[in-house]
Design a protein around this motif. Structure first.
Motif, PDB file in Angstrom:
ATOM      1  N   THR A  73      48.093  18.175 101.520  1.00  0.00           N
ATOM      2  CA  THR A  73      49.448  17.674 101.715  1.00  0.00           C
ATOM      3  C   THR A  73      50.389  18.661 101.033  1.00  0.00           C
ATOM      4  OG1 THR A  73      48.672  15.408 101.679  1.00  0.00           O
ATOM      5  CG2 THR A  73      51.021  15.752 101.277  1.00  0.00           C
ATOM      6  N   PRO A  74      51.308  19.285 101.793  1.00  0.00           N
ATOM      7  CA  PRO A  74      52.189  20.282 101.170  1.00  0.00           C
ATOM      8  C   PRO A  74      53.079  19.615 100.122  1.00  0.00           C
ATOM      9  CG  PRO A  74      52.365  20.331 103.571  1.00  0.00           C
ATOM     10  CD  PRO A  74      51.619  19.089 103.207  1.00  0.00           C
ATOM     11  N   ARG A  75      53.224  20.286  98.989  1.00  0.00           N
ATOM     12  CA  ARG A  75      53.976  19.668  97.908  1.00  0.00           C
ATOM     13  C   ARG A  75      54.889  20.701  97.261  1.00  0.00           C
ATOM     14  NH1 ARG A  75      51.465  16.362  92.829  1.00  0.00           N
ATOM     15  NH2 ARG A  75      53.501  15.686  92.040  1.00  0.00           N
ATOM     16  N   LEU A  76      56.161  20.343  97.105  1.00  0.00           N
ATOM     17  CA  LEU A  76      57.105  21.186  96.377  1.00  0.00           C
ATOM     18  C   LEU A  76      57.643  20.386  95.205  1.00  0.00           C
ATOM     19  CD1 LEU A  76      59.235  22.716  99.285  1.00  0.00           C
ATOM     20  CD2 LEU A  76      57.386  23.811  98.028  1.00  0.00           C
ATOM     21  N   SER A  77      57.583  20.960  94.008  1.00  0.00           N
ATOM     22  CA  SER A  77      58.152  20.245  92.865  1.00  0.00           C
ATOM     23  C   SER A  77      58.824  21.260  91.942  1.00  0.00           C
ATOM     24  CB  SER A  77      57.052  19.470  92.130  1.00  0.00           C
ATOM     25  OG  SER A  77      55.974  20.316  91.812  1.00  0.00           O
ATOM     26  N   HIS A  78      59.460  20.759  90.884  1.00  0.00           N
ATOM     27  CA  HIS A  78      60.151  21.609  89.921  1.00  0.00           C
ATOM     28  C   HIS A  78      59.195  22.704  89.447  1.00  0.00           C
ATOM     29  CE1 HIS A  78      62.234  22.755  86.217  1.00  0.00           C
ATOM     30  NE2 HIS A  78      63.310  22.198  86.742  1.00  0.00           N
ATOM     31  N   PRO A  79      59.621  23.961  89.330  1.00  0.00           N
ATOM     32  CA  PRO A  79      60.978  24.477  89.581  1.00  0.00           C
ATOM     33  C   PRO A  79      61.177  25.085  90.975  1.00  0.00           C
ATOM     34  CG  PRO A  79      59.710  26.113  88.405  1.00  0.00           C
ATOM     35  CD  PRO A  79      58.766  24.966  88.684  1.00  0.00           C
ATOM     36  N   ILE A  80      60.185  25.042  91.877  1.00  0.00           N
ATOM     37  CA  ILE A  80      60.429  25.724  93.155  1.00  0.00           C
ATOM     38  C   ILE A  80      61.104  24.810  94.175  1.00  0.00           C
ATOM     39  CG2 ILE A  80      58.648  27.510  92.931  1.00  0.00           C
ATOM     40  CD1 ILE A  80      56.937  25.916  94.873  1.00  0.00           C
ATOM     41  N   LEU A  81      61.181  23.505  93.893  1.00  0.00           N
ATOM     42  CA  LEU A  81      61.978  22.627  94.755  1.00  0.00           C
ATOM     43  C   LEU A  81      63.435  22.752  94.353  1.00  0.00           C
ATOM     44  CD1 LEU A  81      62.460  20.365  96.795  1.00  0.00           C
ATOM     45  CD2 LEU A  81      61.866  18.711  95.044  1.00  0.00           C
ATOM     46  N   ARG A  82      64.255  23.269  95.245  1.00  0.00           N
ATOM     47  CA  ARG A  82      65.687  23.440  94.965  1.00  0.00           C
ATOM     48  C   ARG A  82      66.478  23.100  96.211  1.00  0.00           C
ATOM     49  NH1 ARG A  82      67.047  26.368  90.135  1.00  0.00           N
ATOM     50  NH2 ARG A  82      69.108  25.869  90.871  1.00  0.00           N
ATOM     51  N   PHE A  83      67.689  22.554  96.002  1.00  0.00           N
ATOM     52  CA  PHE A  83      68.560  22.267  97.144  1.00  0.00           C
ATOM     53  C   PHE A  83      69.611  23.356  97.316  1.00  0.00           C
ATOM     54  CE2 PHE A  83      67.957  17.370  96.551  1.00  0.00           C
ATOM     55  CZ  PHE A  83      66.646  17.506  96.960  1.00  0.00           C
ATOM     56  N   ASP A  84      69.731  24.267  96.318  1.00  0.00           N
ATOM     57  CA  ASP A  84      70.800  25.271  96.411  1.00  0.00           C
ATOM     58  C   ASP A  84      70.239  26.665  96.670  1.00  0.00           C
ATOM     59  OD1 ASP A  84      69.691  25.918  93.989  1.00  0.00           O
ATOM     60  OD2 ASP A  84      71.421  25.333  92.802  1.00  0.00           O
TER      61      ASP A  84
END
Lengths: 237, 185
Positions: free
Chosen positions: B174-185
């Motif tokens: 299951t692909p997962r993005l979390s801090h710090p590579i999850l960014r909205f900007d």
């Protein structure tokens, strides 16, 4: 018999004093419960519901619920975090939250919580409301697009600054933040950049002019550490 | 996601986007060499193939701002087993969606007739060539038009985030993005 009272937070005992809420006691014991409208300097508001926990099978706002001996509280569980994520998604679609063009990005609690709860999309259909900005004040810009109705500015201005500059008006989906001036403009109030209300917005509504990106993206509050860590470090201070 | 005996087929496109997400995709640098061992490209700005055939993964940059975007998006949904929204515009509408509280007719008048520097141009008119796709009155994120399987936010998402997501997906996690590579900007 021991004097210390305890409840269980996700199976771990948390000591509390009478009168403390679940959130306050958890925070004191070093456990983070997500929140947006709650602030240590103000009474509980209970509007954002991000601090929702499950106690005895019922959902309660942990910022408003007094801790009781022997309570079993579920907070950091897939179920509770899923509900928090859905609440965040609703907050995102109700306003205009364009993070790439927001100068609060990286210092924004709404965004930081979305990162922490791994919210990858807004899921719902966006409302794209029309909320013009108020740039009338010489030192402070109001961008109403990002308001989440936590009322922290309303409370700070009324209870600490004694100026009563902000208010929420209308109801339901028409609810919005207004400035208490006949013109509705911030410039026509005695609002000052040093007011508590000018320095409490958890999102990017109340912005100090001429600061913008002085602190660059990458060096901001939630860049190095997630909000769950930063918030607990603030308690230790 | 395991497909025996062949490479995964991947299609990509940019709708109402700036191609920044595609540039960021290329920013996976030397991982591109690993990627081409695992995938081959169907319709994409990288191949210049004009229509999408049957694919395993479709990657969409940009939101939906005109009639052509709707057709392309539906073509991708029809042919791709997995559809991924790549970047802020595909996920939220992004910068183009900031026109959504304005009237699109007034926007066009402002841009082509009345704004400073344009008002004095002789014969100025709103472009109406039949080749031009018609604008929608609002810009939409792609999940408001078709079913979307995965979202990679960011403006643009970093090469690192894109690589993490694709390798998770291709490996069957299951692909997962979390801090710090999850960014909205």
């Amino acid at each position: 018999m021991s004097d210390t009272k305890k409840f269980l937070l996700d199976g771990k005992p948390v000591v509390f004093q009478d009168g403390q809420t679940i959130l306050e006691a958890a925070r004191q014991a070093g456990h983070y419960i997500p929140h947006l409208c709650w602030h240590p300097d103000f009474p509980a508001h209970g509007s954002c519901k991000l601090c929702i926990v499950k106690v005895g099978g019922r959902h309660v706002s942990s910022c408003a619920m007094p801790a009781k001996e022997g309570m079993e509280v579920e907070s950091n569980t897939p179920e509770m975090n899923g509900e928090r994520r859905a609440l965040l998604q609703m907050l995102f679609v109700e306003g205009n939250h364009f993070c790439p063009s927001c100068e609060k990005s990286g210092n924004c609690q709404l965004q930081a919580l979305a990162y922490d709860l791994e919210m990858l999309s807004a899921h719902f259909n966006h409302f794209y409301p029309n909320r013009p900005v108020d740039a009338s004040h010489p030192d402070v810009l109001l961008d109403f697009n990002r308001c989440i109705f936590c009322e922290l500015c309303v409370r700070a201005s009324r209870d600490i600054d004694g100026k009563n500059i902000f208010a929420l008006t209308d109801r339901g989906i028409h609810k919005h933040l207004v400035v208490n001036a006949e013109s509705g403009r911030l410039a026509d109030t005695d609002f000052a950049a040093s007011d508590r209300a000018a320095n409490i917005c958890p999102v990017g509504v109340i912005l100090h002019k001429r600061q913008g990106f002085a602190r660059p993206i990458g060096e901001r509050d939630y860049d190095a550490k997630p909000i769950s860590v930063v918030a607990m470090e603030e308690v230790e201070k | 996601m395991i497909v025996s005996g062949r490479k995964l087929r991947v299609a990509t496109t940019s709708l109402a986007g700036c191609f920044g997400c595609h540039m960021s995709f290329l920013d996976i640098d030397e991982h591109l060499l690993e990627l081409v061992e695992l995938v081959e490209f169907d319709r994409s700005p990288l191949t210049d193939i004009k229509h999408c055939g049957p694919c395993d993964i479709g990657i969409i940059e940009g939101g939906v701002c005109n009639a052509e975007n709707v057709h392309v998006l539906r073509e991708f949904r029809k042919h791709c087993k997995i559809l991924i929204a790549l970047g802020a515009c595909a996920v939220t509408g992004g910068l183009p969606a900031q026109r959504n509280h304005l009237d699109v007719g007034q926007c066009l008048q402002e841009v082509y007739h009345t704004c400073i520097g344009v008002e004095s141009l002789p014969g100025g008119q709103v472009p109406n060539d039949p080749e031009l796709p018609l604008l929608l009155d609002k810009v939409h994120p792609i999940h408001e038009v078709v079913r979307v399987d995965y979202f990679i936010p960011g403006c643009p998402p970093s090469g690192e985030a894109i690589w993490k997501f694709l390798t998770d997906l291709i490996a069957g996690h299951t692909p997962r993005l979390s801090h710090p590579i999850l960014r909205f900007d």
